[in-house]
Design a protein around this motif. Sequence first.
Motif, PDB file in Angstrom:
ATOM      1  N   MET A 122       0.814  -1.204   0.000  1.00  0.00           N
ATOM      2  CA  MET A 122       0.000   0.000   0.000  1.00  0.00           C
ATOM      3  C   MET A 122       0.857   1.267   0.000  1.00  0.00           C
ATOM      4  N   ASP A 123       2.082   1.184   0.497  1.00  0.00           N
ATOM      5  CA  ASP A 123       2.951   2.368   0.517  1.00  0.00           C
ATOM      6  C   ASP A 123       3.407   2.764  -0.882  1.00  0.00           C
ATOM      7  N   LEU A 124       3.186   1.905  -1.868  1.00  0.00           N
ATOM      8  CA  LEU A 124       3.525   2.220  -3.256  1.00  0.00           C
ATOM      9  C   LEU A 124       2.309   2.709  -4.049  1.00  0.00           C
ATOM     10  N   SER A 125       1.142   2.626  -3.442  1.00  0.00           N
ATOM     11  CA  SER A 125      -0.094   2.827  -4.195  1.00  0.00           C
ATOM     12  C   SER A 125      -0.187   4.213  -4.814  1.00  0.00           C
ATOM     13  N   LEU A 126      -0.065   5.255  -4.017  1.00  0.00           N
ATOM     14  CA  LEU A 126      -0.216   6.600  -4.560  1.00  0.00           C
ATOM     15  C   LEU A 126       0.875   6.908  -5.574  1.00  0.00           C
ATOM     16  N   PHE A 127       2.094   6.483  -5.295  1.00  0.00           N
ATOM     17  CA  PHE A 127       3.179   6.727  -6.246  1.00  0.00           C
ATOM     18  C   PHE A 127       2.957   5.980  -7.557  1.00  0.00           C
ATOM     19  N   SER A 128       2.180   4.900  -7.519  1.00  0.00           N
ATOM     20  CA  SER A 128       1.921   4.172  -8.767  1.00  0.00           C
ATOM     21  C   SER A 128       1.223   5.065  -9.781  1.00  0.00           C
ATOM     22  N   ALA A 187      12.570   5.845  -2.960  1.00  0.00           N
ATOM     23  CA  ALA A 187      13.156   6.884  -2.099  1.00  0.00           C
ATOM     24  C   ALA A 187      13.157   8.232  -2.811  1.00  0.00           C
ATOM     25  N   GLY A 188      13.457   8.228  -4.094  1.00  0.00           N
ATOM     26  CA  GLY A 188      13.464   9.480  -4.856  1.00  0.00           C
ATOM     27  C   GLY A 188      12.079  10.100  -4.938  1.00  0.00           C
ATOM     28  N   GLU A 194      12.396   3.988   8.799  1.00  0.00           N
ATOM     29  CA  GLU A 194      13.119   3.095   7.896  1.00  0.00           C
ATOM     30  C   GLU A 194      12.342   1.806   7.631  1.00  0.00           C
ATOM     31  N   ALA A 195      11.663   1.310   8.654  1.00  0.00           N
ATOM     32  CA  ALA A 195      10.946   0.049   8.478  1.00  0.00           C
ATOM     33  C   ALA A 195       9.834   0.175   7.451  1.00  0.00           C
ATOM     34  N   GLN A 196       9.317   1.395   7.242  1.00  0.00           N
ATOM     35  CA  GLN A 196       8.242   1.592   6.272  1.00  0.00           C
ATOM     36  C   GLN A 196       8.769   2.145   4.948  1.00  0.00           C
ATOM     37  N   GLN A 197      10.074   2.170   4.798  1.00  0.00           N
ATOM     38  CA  GLN A 197      10.657   2.702   3.575  1.00  0.00           C
ATOM     39  C   GLN A 197      11.510   1.680   2.834  1.00  0.00           C
ATOM     40  N   ALA A 198      11.483   0.434   3.279  1.00  0.00           N
ATOM     41  CA  ALA A 198      12.248  -0.621   2.613  1.00  0.00           C
ATOM     42  C   ALA A 198      11.445  -1.909   2.660  1.00  0.00           C
ATOM     43  N   GLY A 199      11.752  -2.781   1.726  1.00  0.00           N
ATOM     44  CA  GLY A 199      11.011  -4.026   1.602  1.00  0.00           C
ATOM     45  C   GLY A 199       9.817  -3.858   0.691  1.00  0.00           C
ATOM     46  N   ALA A 227       6.674  10.814   3.957  1.00  0.00           N
ATOM     47  CA  ALA A 227       7.067   9.878   5.003  1.00  0.00           C
ATOM     48  C   ALA A 227       7.131   8.451   4.487  1.00  0.00           C
ATOM     49  N   CYS A 228       6.045   8.022   3.829  1.00  0.00           N
ATOM     50  CA  CYS A 228       5.978   6.610   3.451  1.00  0.00           C
ATOM     51  C   CYS A 228       5.130   6.354   2.220  1.00  0.00           C
TER      52      CYS A 228
END
Length: 617
Positions: free
Chosen positions: A122-128, A582-583, A570-575, A481-482
Amino acid sequence: MHPVVAAVTERIRERSAPTRKAYLDRVERAAATAPARAGVACSNLAHGMAACGAEGKRRIADARVPNLAIVTAYNDMLSAHQPYERFPTLIRDAARDAGGVAQVAGGVPAMCDGVTQGRAGMDLSLFSRDVIALSTALALSHDLFDAALCLGVCDKIAPGMLMGALSFGHLPVLFVPAGPMPTGIPNKDKAAVREAFAAGEVGRDALLASESAAYHSPGTCTFYGTANSNQMLLEFMGLQLPGGSFVQPNTDLRDALTATATRRALQLRRDGDEFTPLGRLLDERVIVNAVVGLLATGGSTNHTLHLPAIAAAAGLVLDWQDFADLGAVIPQLTRVYPNGQADVNHFHAAGGLAFTIRELLDAHLLHDDVMTILGHGLRRFAQDPVLCDDGVRFRPAVATSGDRSVLREAAQPFEKDGGMRVVEGRLGRAVAKVSAVLPQHRRVAAAARVFRSQDEFVAAFEAGQLDRDMVAVVTHQGPAACGMPELHRLTPYLGILQNRGYAVALLTDGRMSGASGKVLAAIHVTPEAARGGLIGRIRNDDPIVIDADAGSIDIGANLDARIDEPIDTEAQQAGCGRELFAGFRARVGDSSTGASTFVDPFAPVSEAAPTVTRRAG
């Protein structure tokens, strides 16, 4: 025209004048050139048609034959996009019969928030959305096309495709929907099982059976979330054939509409008599019509992010205050889940978008004097498609609603305002959707309980720590943030607390789902905590008042005297691929300007920095 609608439109036009001119200049330069195939080198053209059969090669080599780009979000995992598997063949056949040719120019990713809710993806959803915009641009960058069809439905897919297509605003672009799945179990039953599971009253087997009965076949989910709000917007913007949004997949009418859209796209090509490039079509009046449609139908809060980003891609500046001012005068004409029990199939049967558009036009709340894919005038979209022996014909919208518990006339609406609020105060600005919130729950005054994640909230609920009046403050959930995940996982738990008689609300710099429901939620708080927003300084027991009707957020604490607590994100910014974005997190603009990662394309070079965003003047 209603004076408020006219005033907001003029305000957008005036504040957007420089950037809109720069955008249109770019469109006009591109439109002035001949179709690219006429002058492309033979080697380039050979690459572009190598996979075609002999007839296709002959047609593509003839620059007088229009070539239609297909940009598709097909995959066979997601119900909304699985029907697109058949569409390229339908489109190629229709294009051939109309004297043209069509090619799948490229695909875009299509992820589902329903699959990723509460999970790392879900942390990639909006950036998609921005990835989809880039993918659309890459597909069209082959520059061998005279028009384009975009096959995309769901949450970030259709907005991203439109943003990408606007970079090719010299081309005519039509959107082709796939349609909703048939109605499953009643929405109230689905919601009840979710709350029962959250309360520990039923197990996972019962929950999965309920969810599978709701989401059960090809097509979009039938509640009125972001996906179906997308389809509504595309009709209100004149970019999708009238009345076609909620025609179910794999039906004769659905296939006929796809063929009709193909023929229409070819008619709008730049060397034809009805040349209608996307960039000219989508102006400030069209953007206002989209906002009006969103408000009148109780659509998804996600569009307070997507519409500003779409507007920016066309050189227009749309501000949250525009939503609020329009919201004060736009009546709610629908009751579709989550602000009712009906789904989009019931809405469509009651009269649907054609009825809604006609009612709003007659009430002088929409701009009729706009360009559409059918020509001049939005009233052309107050029609429904009918399948006849010779194809699709359009007939006027029904005279009266088929079900006034679902759809009403503008003169007798469910509510006199659009149910979307902007709330402001020392904490910044936020959006609150109240179309499904009862009047007695639209003002909540309670002590804060602060969480850094949905998991923290759920753990506290399960430990019995949340049986109290409360403003749940979930911070560090913004785009920087995430990636700004939806916090839909909180919905049943907050609903249970409200059912128990507690005054509860949500305050967050994150998003809620397009299914935002009965609990007051002030979302998209900007500035976000990760960019120094004061929401990050709220502590447990700080007194907070959220008043959606008054448009305010107040806090009874001296936040200026506090320092920001260090937060380990960091835990919500990797994996799960999150490290690759990150960019995006470093570059993203704030929520009120669309949470876009794109540098302002119309800013002077000296101002083009990763943090540049266009703000309302």
